[in-house]
Design an enzyme around this catalytic site. Structure first.
Site, short mmCIF file in Angstrom:
data_model
loop_
_atom_site.label_atom_id
_atom_site.label_comp_id
_atom_site.label_asym_id
_atom_site.label_seq_id
_atom_site.Cartn_x
_atom_site.Cartn_y
_atom_site.Cartn_z
N SER A 80 7.76 0.57 3.13
CA SER A 80 7.00 -0.24 4.07
C SER A 80 7.91 -0.77 5.18
CB SER A 80 6.29 -1.37 3.32
OG SER A 80 5.28 -1.94 4.12
N ASP B 124 1.05 3.45 2.66
CA ASP B 124 2.13 2.54 2.31
C ASP B 124 2.68 2.79 0.91
OD1 ASP B 124 3.77 0.31 1.92
OD2 ASP B 124 2.39 -1.04 2.94
#
Length: 402
Positions: free
Chosen positions: A128, A272
């Site tokens: 991320s 993600d």
């Protein structure tokens, strides 16, 4: 009767608005996903062997890790840096997710440089926002100015473009992350890829993680191998993986990766990496200590984990509304998952004889957070990380509460 009429009327207008919206714009489409039976065989078109699907047995990753050891030995031998005592200490860096809280990690890295004690890392991993930090951290202090700029001079408009209500409902995300893509292209250039490739030749590794949403599996990408591939599509894939790793499901569009399996083309949906873990070093199944010992490799290993989040309870009065309750529950889940990841990493480090060091946002930090990627908030958080590191950061040797 009146309530029923109002409900039907509301539904009628909603469906009418939806129909108008659908007629005005085309829905996003995709190629077929990889069939379940072939999911372990799929390779990126034109760039095979650059990633690892996280599972119980990972021979490809073990082989690449051993190859990196050989590259490192050859490089150090050529530099006259290997003696009878074996390899020098290896330093690992793991950068977690956390959205705009990544400003803490950026500040910590820059302050670490200023302290004169920041080491070179054998391995850097990112998920991320950690994936956005990772290339700069991997290449070292000469990229600190860019790291500072990304986390102190950006604002929401540099990260996302909000979509209309109907687009949010019928499209693939609430916002478009095209601005973030342009930011990645500005800083992560072809020249940077050449630098990363040069470090790969020395036996260093840069890894990022995404989530294959179709297969519901974590995927680790060998970004150094991509950079060193020499393929014309390498830079585009590098950018795509960075965006995928930071593509919060529902908030940002997924990254569609073209792959092939058994001679047929398919498309994977990646989001993600935080959907599977908040931070990682390497899968526990690798058994690094045991594998290295079998290869006759003896060295010190030090691990530094930067968790771009607070670990203390975050009190808030929750409104009695669906979105407030759901949002609070999801953020709680992310926080506890992150703590669980720290424990898993600690246990693995203990097994493999690795020195464990942890940093995270202190509970004393406070700054107003008006919106996501609030510039003023990020500047203050960056400065907090910087100030803690420049004085000599006191790393925690165990996970919180242990």
């Amino acid at each position: 009767m009146n309530n029923r009429f109002n409900l039907r009327q509301s539904l009628h207008w909603f469906l009418l608005a939806a129909a108008i919206g659908l007629s005005a714009c085309s829905l996003p489409t995709r190629q077929h996903a990889v069939p379940q039976a072939l999911s372990q065989k799929a390779e990126v078109v034109g760039l095979p062997g650059v990633r690892y699907v996280v599972r119980t047995e990972m021979p490809e990753m073990i082989q690449d890790a051993m190859d990196s050891m050989k590259k490192e030995q050859a490089y150090l031998a050529a530099q006259g840096q290997i003696n009878g005592n074996g390899l020098p200490p290896a330093n690992f860096l793991a950068l977690s997710g956390g959205g705009d809280d990544g400003a803490f990690g950026a500040g910590l890295l820059c302050g670490w440089t200023a302290s004169g004690t920041r080491p070179e890392f054998k391995l850097v991993t990112g998920i991320s926002t950690g994936a956005l930090l990772a290339p700069f951290a991997f290449l070292g202090s000469k990229h600190d100015d860019a790291l500072r700029a990304v986390y102190t001079q950006t604002s929401p408009k540099d990260i996302l473009e909000a979509r209309g209500v109907l687009s949010a409902v019928f499209n693939d995300a609430l916002a478009d992350n095209a601005p973030l893509g342009r930011l990645a292209e500005k800083y992560v250039t072809a020249d940077m890829l050449k630098e990363i490739a040069a470090e790969y030749a020395k036996g260093r590794l840069l890894l990022m993680a995404t989530t294959n949403l179709d297969a519901r599996q974590a995927v680790i990408w060998n970004m150094t191998k991509i950079a060193a591939s020499g393929q014309p599509e390498a830079l585009k894939l590098f950018h795509k993986i960075m965006l995928a790793s930071a593509a919060i499901p529902g908030a940002f569009p997924p990254a569609m990766i073209d792959v092939e399996a058994d001679g047929k083309r398919y498309q994977e949906m990646h989001v993600d990496g935080g959907a599977m873990a908040q931070v990682f070093v390497y899968p526990p199944s690798l058994k690094l200590g045991e594998t290295a010992k079998q290869q006759g490799i003896v060295r010190e290993r030090h691990l530094y984990v930067i968790r771009n989040a607070r670990l203390d309870p975050d009190w808030a009065e929750v409104e009695r509304q669906t979105f407030s309750i759901a949002g609070r529950a999801i953020s709680s889940l992310i926080q506890t998952q992150g703590v669980g990841d720290l424990y898993k990493i600690y246990t693995t480090a203990q097994r493999d004889g690795i020195d464990y060091n942890l940093a995270y946002i202190p509970k004393t930090f406070y700054a107003p957070h008006k919106e996501d990627f609030d510039s003023e908030y990020m500047r203050k958080l960056f400065q907090t990380g910087y100030d803690l590191a420049v004085k000599g950061y006191r790393w925690d040797k165990v996970p919180p509460g242990m």
